[in-house]
Scaffold this motif. Sequence first.
Motif, PDB file in Angstrom:
ATOM      1  N   SER A 217     -14.186  48.517   9.786  1.00  0.00           N
ATOM      2  CA  SER A 217     -13.245  47.621  10.333  1.00  0.00           C
ATOM      3  C   SER A 217     -13.104  47.636  11.825  1.00  0.00           C
ATOM      4  O   SER A 217     -14.030  48.330  11.975  1.00  0.00           O
ATOM      5  N   ASP A 218     -12.614  46.527  12.317  1.00  0.00           N
ATOM      6  CA  ASP A 218     -13.056  46.303  13.694  1.00  0.00           C
ATOM      7  C   ASP A 218     -12.179  47.853  14.329  1.00  0.00           C
ATOM      8  O   ASP A 218     -12.720  48.724  15.518  1.00  0.00           O
ATOM      9  N   GLU A 219     -10.772  48.342  13.889  1.00  0.00           N
ATOM     10  CA  GLU A 219     -10.646  49.434  14.735  1.00  0.00           C
ATOM     11  C   GLU A 219     -11.419  50.920  14.514  1.00  0.00           C
ATOM     12  O   GLU A 219     -12.016  51.291  15.106  1.00  0.00           O
ATOM     13  N   ALA A 220     -12.037  50.563  12.687  1.00  0.00           N
ATOM     14  CA  ALA A 220     -13.036  52.424  13.060  1.00  0.00           C
ATOM     15  C   ALA A 220     -14.566  52.040  13.815  1.00  0.00           C
ATOM     16  O   ALA A 220     -14.773  52.698  14.095  1.00  0.00           O
ATOM     17  N   LEU A 221     -14.290  50.667  14.744  1.00  0.00           N
ATOM     18  CA  LEU A 221     -15.627  50.349  15.310  1.00  0.00           C
ATOM     19  C   LEU A 221     -15.593  51.027  16.598  1.00  0.00           C
ATOM     20  O   LEU A 221     -15.958  51.833  16.809  1.00  0.00           O
ATOM     21  N   GLU A 222     -14.299  50.935  17.144  1.00  0.00           N
ATOM     22  CA  GLU A 222     -13.676  51.645  18.391  1.00  0.00           C
ATOM     23  C   GLU A 222     -13.373  52.785  18.272  1.00  0.00           C
ATOM     24  O   GLU A 222     -13.664  52.947  19.477  1.00  0.00           O
ATOM     25  N   ARG A 223     -12.593  53.530  17.456  1.00  0.00           N
ATOM     26  CA  ARG A 223     -12.273  54.846  16.999  1.00  0.00           C
ATOM     27  C   ARG A 223     -13.178  55.593  17.239  1.00  0.00           C
ATOM     28  O   ARG A 223     -13.243  57.027  17.602  1.00  0.00           O
ATOM     29  N   ASP A 224     -14.797  55.495  16.696  1.00  0.00           N
ATOM     30  CA  ASP A 224     -15.394  56.119  16.294  1.00  0.00           C
ATOM     31  C   ASP A 224     -16.673  55.339  16.440  1.00  0.00           C
ATOM     32  O   ASP A 224     -18.396  55.639  15.629  1.00  0.00           O
ATOM     33  N   SER A 225     -16.845  55.516  17.873  1.00  0.00           N
ATOM     34  CA  SER A 225     -18.091  54.607  18.397  1.00  0.00           C
ATOM     35  C   SER A 225     -19.907  55.411  18.171  1.00  0.00           C
ATOM     36  O   SER A 225     -20.806  54.432  17.903  1.00  0.00           O
ATOM     37  N   ARG A 226     -19.222  56.104  18.207  1.00  0.00           N
ATOM     38  CA  ARG A 226     -20.122  57.496  18.269  1.00  0.00           C
ATOM     39  C   ARG A 226     -20.968  57.611  16.495  1.00  0.00           C
ATOM     40  O   ARG A 226     -22.295  57.507  16.266  1.00  0.00           O
ATOM     41  N   LYS A 227     -20.267  57.540  16.039  1.00  0.00           N
ATOM     42  CA  LYS A 227     -20.271  56.806  14.330  1.00  0.00           C
ATOM     43  C   LYS A 227     -21.201  55.782  13.908  1.00  0.00           C
ATOM     44  O   LYS A 227     -22.215  56.335  13.176  1.00  0.00           O
ATOM     45  N   TYR A 228     -20.869  55.192  14.686  1.00  0.00           N
ATOM     46  CA  TYR A 228     -21.369  53.170  14.516  1.00  0.00           C
ATOM     47  C   TYR A 228     -22.257  52.817  15.544  1.00  0.00           C
ATOM     48  O   TYR A 228     -21.596  53.287  17.151  1.00  0.00           O
ATOM     49  N   TYR A 229     -23.235  52.066  15.261  1.00  0.00           N
ATOM     50  CA  TYR A 229     -24.345  51.413  16.087  1.00  0.00           C
ATOM     51  C   TYR A 229     -24.478  50.409  16.147  1.00  0.00           C
ATOM     52  O   TYR A 229     -24.900  50.145  14.901  1.00  0.00           O
ATOM     53  N   VAL A 230     -23.789  49.282  16.939  1.00  0.00           N
ATOM     54  CA  VAL A 230     -24.351  47.807  16.623  1.00  0.00           C
ATOM     55  C   VAL A 230     -25.842  48.010  16.870  1.00  0.00           C
ATOM     56  O   VAL A 230     -25.775  47.774  18.105  1.00  0.00           O
ATOM     57  N   VAL A 231     -26.396  46.754  16.840  1.00  0.00           N
ATOM     58  CA  VAL A 231     -27.839  46.671  16.732  1.00  0.00           C
ATOM     59  C   VAL A 231     -28.193  45.514  18.034  1.00  0.00           C
ATOM     60  O   VAL A 231     -27.475  44.635  17.398  1.00  0.00           O
ATOM     61  N   PRO A 232     -28.636  46.011  19.118  1.00  0.00           N
ATOM     62  CA  PRO A 232     -28.780  44.646  19.711  1.00  0.00           C
ATOM     63  C   PRO A 232     -29.331  43.521  19.490  1.00  0.00           C
ATOM     64  O   PRO A 232     -30.286  44.126  18.850  1.00  0.00           O
ATOM     65  N   GLU A 233     -28.860  42.614  19.870  1.00  0.00           N
ATOM     66  CA  GLU A 233     -29.631  41.262  19.750  1.00  0.00           C
ATOM     67  C   GLU A 233     -31.717  41.072  19.339  1.00  0.00           C
ATOM     68  O   GLU A 233     -31.847  40.679  18.630  1.00  0.00           O
ATOM     69  N   SER A 234     -31.940  41.919  20.713  1.00  0.00           N
ATOM     70  CA  SER A 234     -33.553  41.823  21.085  1.00  0.00           C
ATOM     71  C   SER A 234     -33.731  42.312  19.981  1.00  0.00           C
ATOM     72  O   SER A 234     -34.924  42.688  19.775  1.00  0.00           O
ATOM     73  N   GLU A 235     -33.060  43.561  19.147  1.00  0.00           N
ATOM     74  CA  GLU A 235     -33.877  44.123  17.897  1.00  0.00           C
ATOM     75  C   GLU A 235     -33.623  43.779  15.990  1.00  0.00           C
ATOM     76  O   GLU A 235     -34.226  44.098  15.567  1.00  0.00           O
TER      77      GLU A 235
END
Length: 270
Positions: free
Chosen positions: A160-178
């Motif tokens: 969920s977007d809430e989980a992504l915002e709440r625990d940003s250290r556990k989630y990693y959004v891969v940059p477009e360049s990768e």
Amino acid sequence: MTSLWDMEEETGNEPSLFDYRGGDDSDSQADGLDPPTLYRQWGDDPNYDIRLCGRIGLQCYNLQKGTNFKFKSWEICRDQMTSSDDSFITLEATDPATGSVLSFQTLLSDFGPRRSLGVRLLWINLASRIEPIRNERLDDNWDKSVVHEFYKGPMPKWFSDEALERDSRKYYVVPESELHDNDWLQLLMECFDGDLPLKLNKVVVETFEDEPRDKLKANNAIFYLSYKCCADPSSMRLAGDHIAVIRKTMDGKPGHMSLEVALTKEQENE
């Protein structure tokens, strides 16, 4: 999984094969198992599934060793039905840094679906190595006891977007360049829709490993992929946008890696 297999070098000019206990087919029959089936030897490769299995093994080696070897072609595939469908593959890989060609041997075991856990496919790679010395023993025992409990049990749902915002250290959004020209992410995407024209839109990695630069190569991680099948919608029902979840774990042994591919929403309702 019971350890059954050794690697042994063939005599003469024949390529190395995965052989049952380093012997011939009569050994496997004595144990009540069907002998390995030799699908193809030293020819052009028309079989996508074999290429995919070989590439999984090669990527396992790259992730563990920090190499960047590229799949070139497969040479031999033997298939053995035990408690799983085991594919023993000899393949060629290239080293872009030197241009050299290496002979690899991989073993991938397909345990099929685990619908109660939301798993569409359970693949465990149990060998991935440069062609070994004669009679080198293969450790094909997967040690699930060392895998963290977080990565066991039912497959997770889409984050969920809430989980992504709440625990940003556990989630990693891969940059477009990768996202693109990345063999590992391309391989994960193909675990869902195979040999189709696919394009990644977004990848999020969930893992306890701390450094962002390590998250794509984390030993244990959950990958959330958003991608598009670019086939003609008039002739391909899978054309369009998709989301998918895949869980990767390792037990710390060389050549060992588990991939659990989640059921899609449509498959859950079947």
